[in-house]
Design an enzyme around this catalytic site. Structure first.
Site, PDB file in Angstrom:
ATOM      1  N   TYR A  70      49.119  18.247  32.241  1.00 37.60           N
ATOM      2  CA  TYR A  70      50.273  19.136  32.105  1.00 37.60           C
ATOM      3  C   TYR A  70      51.158  18.769  30.920  1.00 37.60           C
ATOM      4  O   TYR A  70      51.937  19.601  30.445  1.00 37.60           O
ATOM      5  CB  TYR A  70      51.081  19.213  33.401  1.00 37.60           C
ATOM      6  N   ARG A 119      16.411  26.376  56.900  1.00 39.53           N
ATOM      7  CA  ARG A 119      17.543  27.292  57.028  1.00 39.53           C
ATOM      8  C   ARG A 119      17.058  28.735  56.961  1.00 39.53           C
ATOM      9  O   ARG A 119      16.059  29.036  56.290  1.00 39.53           O
ATOM     10  CB  ARG A 119      18.549  27.051  55.912  1.00 39.53           C
ATOM     11  N   ASP A 127      22.571  30.411  46.394  1.00 40.72           N
ATOM     12  CA  ASP A 127      23.089  29.463  45.408  1.00 40.72           C
ATOM     13  C   ASP A 127      23.484  30.194  44.139  1.00 40.72           C
ATOM     14  O   ASP A 127      22.672  30.950  43.564  1.00 40.72           O
ATOM     15  CB  ASP A 127      22.026  28.415  45.044  1.00 40.72           C
ATOM     16  N   ASP A 153      19.714  30.774  52.228  1.00 43.92           N
ATOM     17  CA  ASP A 153      20.360  29.907  51.257  1.00 43.92           C
ATOM     18  C   ASP A 153      20.728  30.759  50.049  1.00 43.92           C
ATOM     19  O   ASP A 153      19.852  31.410  49.466  1.00 43.92           O
ATOM     20  CB  ASP A 153      19.413  28.781  50.851  1.00 43.92           C
ATOM     21  N   VAL A 177      59.510  39.656  24.024  1.00 44.37           N
ATOM     22  CA  VAL A 177      59.345  38.553  24.960  1.00 44.37           C
ATOM     23  C   VAL A 177      58.023  38.705  25.712  1.00 44.37           C
ATOM     24  O   VAL A 177      57.373  37.714  26.062  1.00 44.37           O
ATOM     25  CB  VAL A 177      60.531  38.496  25.946  1.00 44.37           C
ATOM     26  N   GLU A 178      57.606  39.944  25.948  1.00 48.39           N
ATOM     27  CA  GLU A 178      56.331  40.182  26.603  1.00 48.39           C
ATOM     28  C   GLU A 178      55.178  39.546  25.817  1.00 48.39           C
ATOM     29  O   GLU A 178      54.227  38.999  26.405  1.00 48.39           O
ATOM     30  CB  GLU A 178      56.081  41.689  26.747  1.00 48.39           C
ATOM     31  N   GLU A 186      68.318  38.110  15.014  1.00 51.82           N
ATOM     32  CA  GLU A 186      67.533  37.224  15.874  1.00 51.82           C
ATOM     33  C   GLU A 186      66.514  36.440  15.060  1.00 51.82           C
ATOM     34  O   GLU A 186      66.270  35.251  15.312  1.00 51.82           O
ATOM     35  CB  GLU A 186      66.816  38.046  16.955  1.00 51.82           C
ATOM     36  N   ARG A 212      23.378  30.267  59.090  1.00 55.98           N
ATOM     37  CA  ARG A 212      23.269  29.043  58.289  1.00 55.98           C
ATOM     38  C   ARG A 212      24.233  27.991  58.837  1.00 55.98           C
ATOM     39  O   ARG A 212      25.425  28.241  58.999  1.00 55.98           O
ATOM     40  CB  ARG A 212      23.615  29.341  56.825  1.00 55.98           C
TER      41      ARG A 212
END
Length: 290
Positions: free
Chosen positions: A54, A219, A224, A222, A73-74, A22, A210
């Site tokens: 791509y 409000r 973030d 919140d 192949v893995e 191979e 909210r």
């Protein structure tokens, strides 16, 4: 949910395999690659820079197939996945490598190895800085309840919580006055991808009433996402680091309390940035219990 870009049947001659023949003669390998990402920002702006090229991904996959030989192949599939995930907008990838000329001693059509990898698999859990605030209702109780809900998620740990501070409400020009905010910062240890963590936080916000109708409106809660280490992220719903964090004492000062050596990517040490914005009004130290 994520969008997908699929590349099918990428081919190259490679010398992968455990047998000497191979390595000497080589054989044809092919790969199918599925990129999982969010394409909404790219579609809205018709902007290639907001998605993944791509054609570049295809060249990288073929380079691996035709590149230095490995036994398994893995290993080929895992290497392709690693290369694809180096593109910052890819959230996850599926790779299938085909070895139709494998040395199998019975009639067969193909041998394939399929791997699935997520962008956060390699890094594992990371620290995410979360800013909490509110100015309607019993804010202290709401912030505490929100942290408790986040801590109950099996993939989220509340690693540190700052003291509470009081800050003046930020409003749009011409808007009426609002009550002052209570603010804090928490450090979450999590392996959730950024968009999943954002969705979790938005669900907690919704549960506390909210409503996203007015920008910078009053409000009850919140939440973030401010930063996630050195990770950079930008899509239609989330930018990391937060683009205005460096201007906000009510974020920087409590962040410096829980992570004194923290650095805000692109701006510098958090403690220095906080000091440059002046003092804040601390109102409570130990206000949340795990």
């Amino acid at each position: 949910m994520t969008d997908r870009i699929t590349l099918t049947g990428l081919r190259a001659r490679g010398r992968h395999g455990v047998l000497a023949a191979e390595r000497e003669l080589g054989q044809e390998f092919s790969a199918d690659v599925v990129l999982h990402l969010d394409t909404r920002a790219a579609a809205a702006g018709d902007d290639l820079s907001l998605t993944v090229n791509y054609a570049e991904v295809a060249r990288e996959v073929v380079d691996v197939l035709a590149g230095p030989p490995v036994d398994l192949v893995e290993t080929v599939a895992a290497t392709i996945a690693e290369r694809v995930l180096a593109h910052p907008r890819v959230l996850a990838v599926d790779v299938t490598v085909h070895k139709p000329q494998a040395p199998v001693p019975v009639p067969f059509a193909d041998v394939t190895v399929h791997v699935h990898r997520r962008a956060d698999d390699g890094d594992g859990a990371r620290d995410v800085v979360l800013a909490l605030g509110g100015n309607l209702g019993d804010v202290r109780a709401t912030l505490a309840a929100a942290l408790t809900q986040l801590a109950q998620h099996p993939r989220v740990t509340v690693a540190a919580v700052s003291p509470l501070l009081r800050s003046e409400a930020l409003t749009l020009p011409g808007a009426g006055p609002q009550p002052d905010y209570l603010n804090a910062v928490a450090v979450l240890r999590t392996d959730l991808p950024p968009r999943e963590l954002l969705a979790l936080c938005q669900g907690v916000e919704l549960g506390h009433g909210r409503v996203r109708e007015e920008r910078w409106g009053a409000r009850p809660l919140d939440l973030d996402l401010v930063a996630a280490g050195a990770l950079t992220w930008q899509d239609a719903d989330l930018t990391l680091p937060h683009p205005r964090a460096h201007e906000r004492a009510f974020v920087l000062a409590p962040w410096a309390r829980v992570q004194p050596e923290a650095v805000l990517p692109g701006h510098g040490p958090v403690a220095e940035l906080a000091a440059g914005l002046g003092p804040v009004d601390w109102v409570a130290e130990d206000w949340w219990e795990a």
